[in-house]
Write a protein that holds these residues in place. Structure first.
Motif, PDB file in Angstrom:
ATOM      1  N   ASN A   1       9.566   6.978   2.546  1.00  0.00           N
ATOM      2  CA  ASN A   1      10.939   6.808   3.015  1.00  0.00           C
ATOM      3  C   ASN A   1      11.013   5.839   4.207  1.00  0.00           C
ATOM      4  O   ASN A   1      11.761   6.045   5.162  1.00  0.00           O
ATOM      5  CB  ASN A   1      11.489   8.181   3.404  1.00  0.00           C
ATOM      6  N   LEU A   2      10.229   4.780   4.110  1.00  0.00           N
ATOM      7  CA  LEU A   2      10.103   3.849   5.245  1.00  0.00           C
ATOM      8  C   LEU A   2      11.374   3.052   5.504  1.00  0.00           C
ATOM      9  O   LEU A   2      11.632   2.622   6.634  1.00  0.00           O
ATOM     10  CB  LEU A   2       8.946   2.869   4.989  1.00  0.00           C
ATOM     11  N   LEU A   3      12.157   2.830   4.439  1.00  0.00           N
ATOM     12  CA  LEU A   3      13.372   2.016   4.615  1.00  0.00           C
ATOM     13  C   LEU A   3      14.503   2.802   5.269  1.00  0.00           C
ATOM     14  O   LEU A   3      15.500   2.212   5.684  1.00  0.00           O
ATOM     15  CB  LEU A   3      13.847   1.471   3.257  1.00  0.00           C
ATOM     16  N   ASN A   4      14.303   4.104   5.342  1.00  0.00           N
ATOM     17  CA  ASN A   4      15.334   4.944   5.942  1.00  0.00           C
ATOM     18  C   ASN A   4      15.171   4.946   7.466  1.00  0.00           C
ATOM     19  O   ASN A   4      14.444   5.761   8.026  1.00  0.00           O
ATOM     20  CB  ASN A   4      15.195   6.361   5.358  1.00  0.00           C
TER      21      ASN A   4
ATOM     22  N   LEU B   1       0.841  -1.206   0.000  1.00  0.00           N
ATOM     23  CA  LEU B   1       0.000   0.000   0.000  1.00  0.00           C
ATOM     24  C   LEU B   1       0.872   1.252   0.000  1.00  0.00           C
ATOM     25  O   LEU B   1       0.665   2.163  -0.803  1.00  0.00           O
ATOM     26  CB  LEU B   1      -0.911  -0.010   1.233  1.00  0.00           C
ATOM     27  N   SER B   2       1.850   1.295   0.887  1.00  0.00           N
ATOM     28  CA  SER B   2       2.693   2.488   0.971  1.00  0.00           C
ATOM     29  C   SER B   2       3.439   2.718  -0.339  1.00  0.00           C
ATOM     30  O   SER B   2       3.599   3.853  -0.783  1.00  0.00           O
ATOM     31  CB  SER B   2       3.674   2.352   2.136  1.00  0.00           C
ATOM     32  N   SER B   3       3.882   1.645  -0.966  1.00  0.00           N
ATOM     33  CA  SER B   3       4.656   1.790  -2.205  1.00  0.00           C
ATOM     34  C   SER B   3       3.741   1.945  -3.414  1.00  0.00           C
ATOM     35  O   SER B   3       4.212   2.167  -4.523  1.00  0.00           O
ATOM     36  CB  SER B   3       5.562   0.580  -2.412  1.00  0.00           C
ATOM     37  N   ASN B   4       2.444   1.793  -3.170  1.00  0.00           N
ATOM     38  CA  ASN B   4       1.453   1.904  -4.240  1.00  0.00           C
ATOM     39  C   ASN B   4       1.747   0.916  -5.363  1.00  0.00           C
ATOM     40  O   ASN B   4       1.641   1.247  -6.544  1.00  0.00           O
ATOM     41  CB  ASN B   4       1.409   3.348  -4.752  1.00  0.00           C
TER      42      ASN B   4
ATOM     43  N   ASN C   1       9.416   1.434  -4.818  1.00  0.00           N
ATOM     44  CA  ASN C   1       8.919   2.783  -4.611  1.00  0.00           C
ATOM     45  C   ASN C   1       8.712   2.970  -3.111  1.00  0.00           C
ATOM     46  O   ASN C   1       8.028   2.161  -2.487  1.00  0.00           O
ATOM     47  CB  ASN C   1       7.561   2.901  -5.349  1.00  0.00           C
ATOM     48  N   ASP C   2       9.293   4.019  -2.565  1.00  0.00           N
ATOM     49  CA  ASP C   2       9.206   4.211  -1.106  1.00  0.00           C
ATOM     50  C   ASP C   2       8.915   5.685  -0.799  1.00  0.00           C
ATOM     51  O   ASP C   2       9.757   6.398  -0.234  1.00  0.00           O
ATOM     52  CB  ASP C   2      10.522   3.741  -0.461  1.00  0.00           C
TER      53      ASP C   2
END
Ligand SMILES: N[C@@H](CCC(=O)N[C@@H](CS)C(=O)NCC(=O)O)C(=O)O
Length: 211
Positions: free
Chosen positions: A79-82, A22-25, A75-76
């Motif tokens: 910026n969740l991976l940060n 969902l976040s990355s669409n 696609n982030d």
């Protein structure tokens, strides 16, 4: 091809995968699996016969955390991976000792050899630490650690919600409550009918039907 996600609505691992998608669409065809009667198509592709399982044009991803990373690598936007490495360590603890303690508490009857009180204490110690870490999120801003861990805290909370609400965990309670009331949560939790071969594919996110 549109990737295919074999999923189960209430499974915390599948929730984690849907939160990242969902976040990355990233659009997938969502196939709702009934765990006691898994479809042959799922068993043919899944290496572990567990959900979630994502089939992409490049192969099969059978672990929820790998699906999460795959989605956010596409696609982030949030910026969740940060996040600090400590976030990955917390996710590992969630999937390891916390989930074990959760299952031993929730399904105590299946584990007569386990001391339920001790197991609950293991889970409590972990949640106490999370409570001390959380301000609004686990780190300064939202990260994959929040989204990967929240579904498991939700599962633990609902073993006995009254008891959970009485624990001295104000930050943890606020964190979980905000998640449960969020659009994000609503968007990953629609009820899908069980998937059968030949069904019109249901697209997630958005839940439109593909013509
Ligand atoms: N390590 C896996 C665990 C996934 C898992 O255990 N999912 C459960 C549902 S919550 C499952 O499919 N269990 C198989 C079964 O119940 O037959 C992951 O992270 O994806």
């Amino acid at each position: 091809m549109t990737p295919i996600l074999y999923s189960f609505r209430r499974c915390p691992y599948a929730m984690r995968a849907r939160l990242a998608l969902l976040s990355s669409n990233t659009t997938v065809a969502l196939r709702e699996v009934v765990l006691r009667d898994k479809p042959a198509q799922f068993l043919n592709v899944s290496p572990t016969a567990t959900v979630p399982c994502l089939v992409t044009q490049d192969g099969v991803i059978g672990e929820s955390l790998d699906i999460t990373k795959w989605a956010l690598d596409q696609n982030d936007p949030e910026n969740l991976l940060n996040m600090p490495n400590a976030g990955w360590a917390l996710i590992d603890e969630t999937d390891g000792p916390f989930k074990l303690a959760l299952d031993h508490t929730k399904y105590a009857a299946r584990f007569p050899e386990q001391d339920t009180q001790k197991q609950r204490a293991v889970a409590e110690a972990f949640l106490t630490r999370l409570d001390q870490k959380i301000d609004r999120w686990l780190f300064e801003r939202i990260s994959i650690a929040d989204l990967a861990i929240l579904p498991f805290v939700r599962q633990f909370a609902f073993i006995d919600k009254n008891w959970f609400d009485e624990q001295p965990w104000p930050n943890l309670h606020g964190w979980l409550d905000r998640f449960l009331c969020s659009d994000r949560f609503e968007q990953i939790m629609p009820k899908y009918g069980r998937w059968h071969e030949g069904d019109v594919e249901v697209l997630f996110p958005n839940a439109q039907e593909k013509a």
